[in-house]
Scaffold this active site. Structure first.
Site, PDB file in Angstrom:
ATOM      1  N   ASN A  41     107.870  28.114  72.449  1.00 24.05           N
ATOM      2  CA  ASN A  41     108.723  29.297  72.522  1.00 24.05           C
ATOM      3  C   ASN A  41     108.875  29.716  73.983  1.00 24.05           C
ATOM      4  OD1 ASN A  41     105.962  30.100  72.411  1.00 24.05           O
ATOM      5  ND2 ASN A  41     106.483  32.130  71.643  1.00 24.05           N
ATOM      6  N   GLU A  43     110.266  32.921  75.908  1.00 21.23           N
ATOM      7  CA  GLU A  43     110.763  34.293  75.783  1.00 21.23           C
ATOM      8  C   GLU A  43     111.554  34.700  77.017  1.00 21.23           C
ATOM      9  OE1 GLU A  43     107.366  36.693  74.655  1.00 21.23           O
ATOM     10  OE2 GLU A  43     107.355  35.797  72.638  1.00 21.23           O
ATOM     11  N   ASN A  44     112.182  35.886  76.923  1.00 22.58           N
ATOM     12  CA  ASN A  44     113.050  36.339  78.001  1.00 22.58           C
ATOM     13  C   ASN A  44     112.933  37.853  78.133  1.00 22.58           C
ATOM     14  OD1 ASN A  44     115.857  37.192  79.188  1.00 22.58           O
ATOM     15  ND2 ASN A  44     115.739  34.983  79.469  1.00 22.58           N
ATOM     16  N   ALA A  45     113.102  38.357  79.359  1.00 19.23           N
ATOM     17  CA  ALA A  45     113.046  39.801  79.589  1.00 19.23           C
ATOM     18  C   ALA A  45     114.099  40.518  78.744  1.00 19.23           C
ATOM     19  CB  ALA A  45     113.255  40.098  81.076  1.00 19.23           C
ATOM     20  N   CYS A  52     112.814  29.991  70.055  1.00 21.27           N
ATOM     21  CA  CYS A  52     111.631  29.579  69.302  1.00 21.27           C
ATOM     22  C   CYS A  52     111.226  28.141  69.638  1.00 21.27           C
ATOM     23  CB  CYS A  52     111.897  29.664  67.810  1.00 21.27           C
ATOM     24  SG  CYS A  52     111.871  31.339  67.157  1.00 21.27           S
ATOM     25  N   GLU A  54     110.369  25.663  67.575  1.00 22.12           N
ATOM     26  CA  GLU A  54     111.003  24.649  66.721  1.00 22.12           C
ATOM     27  C   GLU A  54     112.417  24.346  67.210  1.00 22.12           C
ATOM     28  OE1 GLU A  54     109.549  27.468  65.914  1.00 22.12           O
ATOM     29  OE2 GLU A  54     108.807  27.489  63.861  1.00 22.12           O
ATOM     30  N   CYS A  90     110.553  30.699  61.403  1.00 24.16           N
ATOM     31  CA  CYS A  90     111.423  31.840  61.113  1.00 24.16           C
ATOM     32  C   CYS A  90     112.717  31.347  60.464  1.00 24.16           C
ATOM     33  CB  CYS A  90     111.711  32.631  62.390  1.00 24.16           C
ATOM     34  SG  CYS A  90     112.983  31.883  63.443  1.00 24.16           S
ATOM     35  N   CYS A  93     114.997  29.140  62.633  1.00 21.67           N
ATOM     36  CA  CYS A  93     114.422  27.793  62.813  1.00 21.67           C
ATOM     37  C   CYS A  93     114.596  26.959  61.551  1.00 21.67           C
ATOM     38  CB  CYS A  93     112.946  27.883  63.170  1.00 21.67           C
ATOM     39  SG  CYS A  93     112.665  28.569  64.809  1.00 21.67           S
TER      40      CYS A  93
END
Ligand code: THU
Length: 136
Positions: A41, A43-45, A52, A54, A90, A93
C-alpha cells in the site's frame, strides 16, 4: 506454493508506505505464466489518492504484460507492528482482482504468517460479480 507466495508478500511488507494509517499491507500475485508480482500500500497526504497493496501488485503484473491471475496472498501489520488479524481485500481490490481472474478459480490467501493463513476464493469474497464478460 501458498507458502512461497506468502513469503513473497512478507518480503516486501517493509516497503509499505503507510505514514497516515500506520497499517502496512503487502500482496503477491501469481499469474498463469508462473510469475509472481508483489505490491504494497502506498498512502498519500491527500488520503483518497492512496493505493492498496493488491491493486499495486495487479498493476505491476499487468504492466509486465500479464493478463490472468491464479492466486493472491495478502499480509498485513498494524501500528503496533503486529499481524494480529487476517487482512481481507477491500471492495475495490476485489473488483480489480476480478478483472484478471476466474472468480471460482482465484485462490485468495489471507496470511498472518507463512504457517498461519486462511484460504478462500474470489467467488466467495465477491459473489455474482460484474466482469469483462458482463459487457458482452
Ligand atoms: N489496504 C490495502 O492495502 N489493501 C486492502 O485490501 C485493505 C486496505 C490499505 C489501504 C490503507 O493504506 C491502509 O490499508 C488502511 O486502510
Amino acid at each position: 506454493m501458498n507458502e512461497e507466495l506468502i513469503r513473497s508478500a512478507l518480503g516486501v511488507l517493509d516497503n509499505s508506505y503507510a505514514p497516515y494509517s500506520h497499517f502496512h499491507v503487502a500482496a503477491a500475485v501469481l499469474t498463469d505464466t508462473g510469475n509472481v508480482y508483489t505490491g504494497v500500500n502506498v498512502e498519500n497526504a491527500s488520503y483518497p489518492a492512496g493505493i492498496c497493496a493488491e491493486c499495486n501488485a495487479v498493476a505491476k503484473a499487468v504492466s509486465c504484460g500479464e493478463r490472468k491471475i491464479r492466486a493472491v496472498a495478502i499480509v498485513g501489520r498494524d501500528s503496533q507492528g503486529k499481524s494480529s488479524g487476517y487482512v481481507s481485500p477491500c471492495g475495490i481490490c476485489r473488483q480489480v482482482l476480478r478483472e484478471f481472474s476466474v472468480p471460482q478459480e482465484l485462490k485468495v490467501i489471507l496470511a498472518k504468517d507463512v504457517g498461519d493463513y486462511k484460504e478462500t476464493t474470489l467467488e466467495e469474497l465477491l459473489p455474482a460479480s460484474f466482469g469483462p464478460e458482463s459487457l458482452g
